[in-house]
Design a protein around this motif. Structure first.
Motif, PDB file in Angstrom:
ATOM      1  N   GLU A  23      49.985  32.703  40.473  1.00  0.00           N
ATOM      2  CA  GLU A  23      49.419  31.958  39.381  1.00  0.00           C
ATOM      3  C   GLU A  23      48.412  32.693  38.771  1.00  0.00           C
ATOM      4  O   GLU A  23      47.630  33.277  39.425  1.00  0.00           O
TER       5      GLU A  23
ATOM      6  N   THR B 248      51.170  32.558  29.441  1.00  0.00           N
ATOM      7  CA  THR B 248      52.289  33.435  29.777  1.00  0.00           C
ATOM      8  C   THR B 248      52.800  34.309  28.550  1.00  0.00           C
ATOM      9  O   THR B 248      53.178  35.530  28.768  1.00  0.00           O
TER      10      THR B 248
ATOM     11  N   ASN C 172      52.236  30.773  34.997  1.00  0.00           N
ATOM     12  CA  ASN C 172      52.952  30.063  36.285  1.00  0.00           C
ATOM     13  C   ASN C 172      51.901  28.941  36.860  1.00  0.00           C
ATOM     14  O   ASN C 172      52.323  28.095  37.950  1.00  0.00           O
TER      15      ASN C 172
ATOM     16  N   PHE D 105      53.255  25.257  37.136  1.00  0.00           N
ATOM     17  CA  PHE D 105      54.940  25.239  37.156  1.00  0.00           C
ATOM     18  C   PHE D 105      55.623  24.743  38.464  1.00  0.00           C
ATOM     19  O   PHE D 105      54.901  24.962  39.515  1.00  0.00           O
TER      20      PHE D 105
ATOM     21  N   LYS E 261      58.956  28.531  37.896  1.00  0.00           N
ATOM     22  CA  LYS E 261      58.474  29.876  38.310  1.00  0.00           C
ATOM     23  C   LYS E 261      59.644  30.905  38.568  1.00  0.00           C
ATOM     24  O   LYS E 261      59.458  32.181  38.151  1.00  0.00           O
TER      25      LYS E 261
ATOM     26  N   MET F 140      60.628  32.019  35.300  1.00  0.00           N
ATOM     27  CA  MET F 140      59.866  33.089  34.669  1.00  0.00           C
ATOM     28  C   MET F 140      59.950  34.218  35.238  1.00  0.00           C
ATOM     29  O   MET F 140      59.980  35.440  34.701  1.00  0.00           O
ATOM     30  N   GLU F 141      60.501  34.386  36.488  1.00  0.00           N
ATOM     31  CA  GLU F 141      60.853  35.659  37.000  1.00  0.00           C
ATOM     32  C   GLU F 141      61.844  36.337  36.234  1.00  0.00           C
ATOM     33  O   GLU F 141      61.935  37.551  36.004  1.00  0.00           O
TER      34      GLU F 141
END
Length: 246
Positions: free
Chosen positions: A91, A97, A141, A144, A149, A152-153
């Motif tokens: 994070e 983001t 993150n 999240f 998360k 997001m990756e």
């Protein structure tokens, strides 16, 4: 064709040897899976490949497309086409983001970076991943869920377009619906970009969506056995004891 080669790689942390002679080659379009119990060095391998300063390489080398990257900094490895998805994504308080993704992509693309194209791609991939636009204005993150998360990756994977992607337990902490989305998008990315993938996982469930070309059994800092997808079924049935005896 792109190619990541790991040759006789030994690495330690604080004087303790963790990797004890790893040999592994990953080519464009190939899916490699590493499986093994906790504490055997799987995540260490991913961090060493990506250039973490926490580990000391004592022997061997890492080549990407024939270039020795063993002692290159992490950012240079990323610019050359390596990507690592963390088991526990960090994070970053105070960095949105949107800003994180923009900085990452702009650094990789350099002068070819175009803001309009970037914004369109982010919007397209977020819709595909069923992610809300509000995530872009939140700290990266922060707050999240585990599933958010990991999505997001995958968004970062799409945006950075690596040649070789290392995904360290991308399936951990995911519910059934999120696992399906993440698994299907990993498969989609791999097929569309002909990327090489190295998946580190404990479970067979991710492999319901991604068919591996090679499965490697990792024990005590070494690859003990390499085979095809049938090895996964053997692990599910018998565990790792038979491989320890080999």
């Amino acid at each position: 064709m792109h190619r990541l080669e790991i040759k006789n790689l030994h690495a330690n942390i604080e004087g303790k040897e963790i990797l004890k002679g790893i040999n592994l080659t990953i080519k464009s379009g190939e899916v490699h899976v590493i499986m093994g119990p906790n504490g055997v060095g799987k995540s260490t391998l991913s961090h060493v490949i990506m250039g973490s300063s926490n580990y000391e390489i004592t022997e061997g080398c890492i080549l990407l497309d024939g270039v020795d990257i063993t002692h290159m900094p992490t950012d240079e490895r990323a610019r050359r086409g390596l990507f690592l998805s963390f088991q526990n994504p960090p994070e970053i308080e105070g960095v949105t983001t949107a800003d994180f993704l923009k900085a990452s992509v702009a650094t990789k693309e350099g002068e070819s970076f175009k803001m309009l194209s970037f914004a369109r791609e982010v919007d397209t991939y977020m819709k595909k991943l069923d992610m809300k636009k509000e995530f872009l204005s939140r700290s990266f993150n922060e707050g999240f869920s585990g599933g958010e998360k990991k999505k997001m990756e995958i968004l970062s994977l799409y945006m950075l377009k690596p040649k070789i992607a290392i995904l360290d337990e991308i399936d951990s902490g995911l519910d059934v619906d999120s696992l399906k989305i993440v698994g299907e998008h990993i498969q989609t990315y791999q097929m569309e970009k002909k990327a090489g993938l190295l998946l580190i996982t404990h479970y067979q469930r991710l492999l319901s969506y991604i068919r591996p070309d090679f499965v490697h059994i990792f024990l005590d800092g070494r690859i003990k056995k390499t085979g095809d997808a049938t090895l996964v079924e053997q692990i599910e049935k018998d565990g790792y004891d038979n491989f320890r005896k080999a």
